[in-house]
Design a protein around this motif. Structure first.
Motif, mmCIF file in Angstrom:
data_model
loop_
_atom_site.group_PDB
_atom_site.id
_atom_site.type_symbol
_atom_site.label_atom_id
_atom_site.label_comp_id
_atom_site.label_asym_id
_atom_site.label_seq_id
_atom_site.Cartn_x
_atom_site.Cartn_y
_atom_site.Cartn_z
ATOM 1 N N GLY A 73 4.451 35.819 -13.815
ATOM 2 C CA GLY A 73 3.630 35.708 -15.015
ATOM 3 C C GLY A 73 2.325 36.470 -14.937
ATOM 4 N N ALA A 74 2.069 37.120 -13.810
ATOM 5 C CA ALA A 74 0.837 37.915 -13.691
ATOM 6 C C ALA A 74 0.888 39.097 -14.650
ATOM 7 N N GLN A 75 -0.277 39.507 -15.128
ATOM 8 C CA GLN A 75 -0.384 40.703 -15.958
ATOM 9 C C GLN A 75 -0.611 41.875 -15.003
ATOM 10 N N VAL A 76 0.346 42.774 -14.947
ATOM 11 C CA VAL A 76 0.284 43.883 -13.997
ATOM 12 C C VAL A 76 0.152 45.195 -14.756
ATOM 13 N N THR A 77 -0.839 45.980 -14.362
ATOM 14 C CA THR A 77 -1.066 47.303 -14.944
ATOM 15 C C THR A 77 -0.784 48.354 -13.881
ATOM 16 N N LEU A 78 0.044 49.326 -14.215
ATOM 17 C CA LEU A 78 0.299 50.464 -13.344
ATOM 18 C C LEU A 78 -0.551 51.624 -13.843
ATOM 19 N N ALA A 79 -1.514 52.025 -13.029
ATOM 20 C CA ALA A 79 -2.393 53.146 -13.388
ATOM 21 C C ALA A 79 -2.096 54.322 -12.464
ATOM 22 N N ALA A 80 -1.977 55.493 -13.069
ATOM 23 C CA ALA A 80 -1.665 56.704 -12.316
ATOM 24 C C ALA A 80 -2.680 57.791 -12.639
ATOM 25 N N THR A 81 -2.582 58.867 -11.906
ATOM 26 C CA THR A 81 -3.487 59.990 -12.104
ATOM 27 C C THR A 81 -3.444 60.497 -13.545
ATOM 28 N N THR A 82 -2.226 60.593 -14.088
ATOM 29 C CA THR A 82 -2.030 61.006 -15.481
ATOM 30 C C THR A 82 -1.061 60.024 -16.135
ATOM 31 N N LEU A 83 -0.810 60.204 -17.407
ATOM 32 C CA LEU A 83 0.160 59.357 -18.103
ATOM 33 C C LEU A 83 1.589 59.904 -18.023
ATOM 34 N N ASP A 84 1.771 60.954 -17.219
ATOM 35 C CA ASP A 84 3.118 61.475 -16.974
ATOM 36 C C ASP A 84 3.920 60.440 -16.193
ATOM 37 N N PRO A 85 5.243 60.500 -16.243
ATOM 38 C CA PRO A 85 6.065 59.547 -15.495
ATOM 39 C C PRO A 85 5.732 59.553 -13.998
ATOM 40 N N CYS A 86 5.849 58.391 -13.376
ATOM 41 C CA CYS A 86 5.626 58.234 -11.940
ATOM 42 C C CYS A 86 6.973 58.320 -11.235
ATOM 43 N N GLU A 87 7.131 59.348 -10.422
ATOM 44 C CA GLU A 87 8.387 59.580 -9.725
ATOM 45 C C GLU A 87 8.302 59.010 -8.314
ATOM 46 N N THR A 88 9.163 58.029 -8.026
ATOM 47 C CA THR A 88 9.162 57.423 -6.705
ATOM 48 C C THR A 88 10.186 58.120 -5.811
ATOM 49 N N VAL A 89 10.070 57.842 -4.525
ATOM 50 C CA VAL A 89 10.994 58.367 -3.534
ATOM 51 C C VAL A 89 11.380 57.236 -2.586
ATOM 52 N N SER A 90 12.475 57.417 -1.909
ATOM 53 C CA SER A 90 12.901 56.486 -0.876
ATOM 54 C C SER A 90 12.787 57.210 0.455
ATOM 55 N N HIS A 91 12.065 56.620 1.394
ATOM 56 C CA HIS A 91 11.844 57.217 2.715
ATOM 57 C C HIS A 91 11.214 58.608 2.620
ATOM 58 N N ASP A 92 10.335 58.786 1.650
ATOM 59 C CA ASP A 92 9.567 60.024 1.475
ATOM 60 C C ASP A 92 10.400 61.252 1.133
ATOM 61 N N ARG A 93 11.717 61.088 0.882
ATOM 62 C CA ARG A 93 12.474 62.308 0.616
ATOM 63 C C ARG A 93 13.613 62.175 -0.373
ATOM 64 N N TYR A 94 14.118 60.983 -0.600
ATOM 65 C CA TYR A 94 15.224 60.824 -1.535
ATOM 66 C C TYR A 94 14.693 60.371 -2.879
ATOM 67 N N GLU A 95 15.220 60.977 -3.935
ATOM 68 C CA GLU A 95 14.768 60.652 -5.289
ATOM 69 C C GLU A 95 14.928 59.168 -5.578
ATOM 70 N N GLY A 96 13.912 58.593 -6.199
ATOM 71 C CA GLY A 96 13.935 57.178 -6.549
ATOM 72 C C GLY A 96 13.781 56.986 -8.050
ATOM 73 N N GLU A 97 13.406 55.805 -8.406
ATOM 74 C CA GLU A 97 13.228 55.415 -9.805
ATOM 75 C C GLU A 97 11.989 56.089 -10.398
ATOM 76 N N THR A 98 12.029 56.310 -11.697
ATOM 77 C CA THR A 98 10.876 56.851 -12.424
ATOM 78 C C THR A 98 10.312 55.753 -13.316
ATOM 79 N N LEU A 99 9.002 55.555 -13.248
ATOM 80 C CA LEU A 99 8.349 54.522 -14.045
ATOM 81 C C LEU A 99 7.279 55.148 -14.923
ATOM 82 N N THR A 100 6.984 54.497 -16.031
ATOM 83 C CA THR A 100 5.950 54.966 -16.944
ATOM 84 C C THR A 100 4.651 54.210 -16.668
ATOM 85 N N PRO A 101 3.575 54.925 -16.398
ATOM 86 C CA PRO A 101 2.303 54.230 -16.159
ATOM 87 C C PRO A 101 1.753 53.621 -17.444
ATOM 88 N N ASP A 102 0.960 52.571 -17.283
ATOM 89 C CA ASP A 102 0.315 51.908 -18.411
ATOM 90 C C ASP A 102 -1.034 52.527 -18.750
#
Length: 182
Positions: A33-62
């Motif tokens: 129930g916490a209100q969580v805000t994801l803030a990034a450098t820009t409002l472009d999608p946030c591209e994650t990686v797994s183990h620093d090299r494999y493509e991961g999920e993409t999230l939209t910053p708030d």
């Protein structure tokens, strides 16, 4: 304060974030129930990686880092990912924001390479932390003490620092964040 009333800020660069180090705290805290805000450098999608090299999920910053302030939140989370933190630790907005949280006595939770940001923000002196072993020398050179443990919670210098080493420690890490907010 109850966790369900808490306001949590997660800060990242838009690329290179270790996927589970972002998604687990984000989703677990939202589930409480916490209100969580994801803030990034820009409002472009946030591209994650797994183990620093494999493509991961993409999230939209708030929000953008430049548009958030510590006064609006109860706790700061800094996920790892070598490339993520290597960029965010030199970002003036991220440094200032992290310093604001500490100066206001608010908890900061950093996992894996996330503690690198605290080194650049000048906040590690007198603190004990358990980040990934690759930045042990950086922690110690900044006046901190390194521990190789799944979780360290340090209340020195008037603010709480929660650190964990890696994705395998996420259960401890998220639990400590929830306890800090309760």
């Amino acid at each position: 304060m109850a966790v369900e009333n808490a306001k949590v800020l997660i800060i990242v660069n838009n690329w290179g974030i270790e996927e589970t180090e972002l998604t687990r705290p984000l989703r677990d805290l939202k589930a409480t129930g916490a209100q969580v805000t994801l803030a990034a450098t820009t409002l472009d999608p946030c591209e994650t990686v797994s183990h620093d090299r494999y493509e991961g999920e993409t999230l939209t910053p708030d929000a953008r880092l430049a548009d958030v302030q510590a006064a609006d939140y109860d706790l700061l989370v800094v996920p790892g990912g070598t490339c993520n933190v290597d960029r965010i630790r030199v970002n003036e907005d991220a440094i200032a924001l992290t310093q604001e949280f500490a100066h206001e006595g608010k908890p900061i939770a950093a996992i894996c390479h996330g503690a690198w940001l605290l080194v650049n923000a000048g906040l590690m002196a007198g603190k004990t932390a358990s980040p990934c072993r690759y930045i042990q020398a950086d922690i110690e050179n900044a006046g901190g003490h390194y521990e190789d443990k799944p979780l360290t919670v340090d209340d020195a210098n008037g603010w709480k620092l929660i650190t964990s080493r890696k994705p395998d420690d996420l259960d401890y890490f998220v639990d400590a964040i929830e306890k800090a907010l309760a």
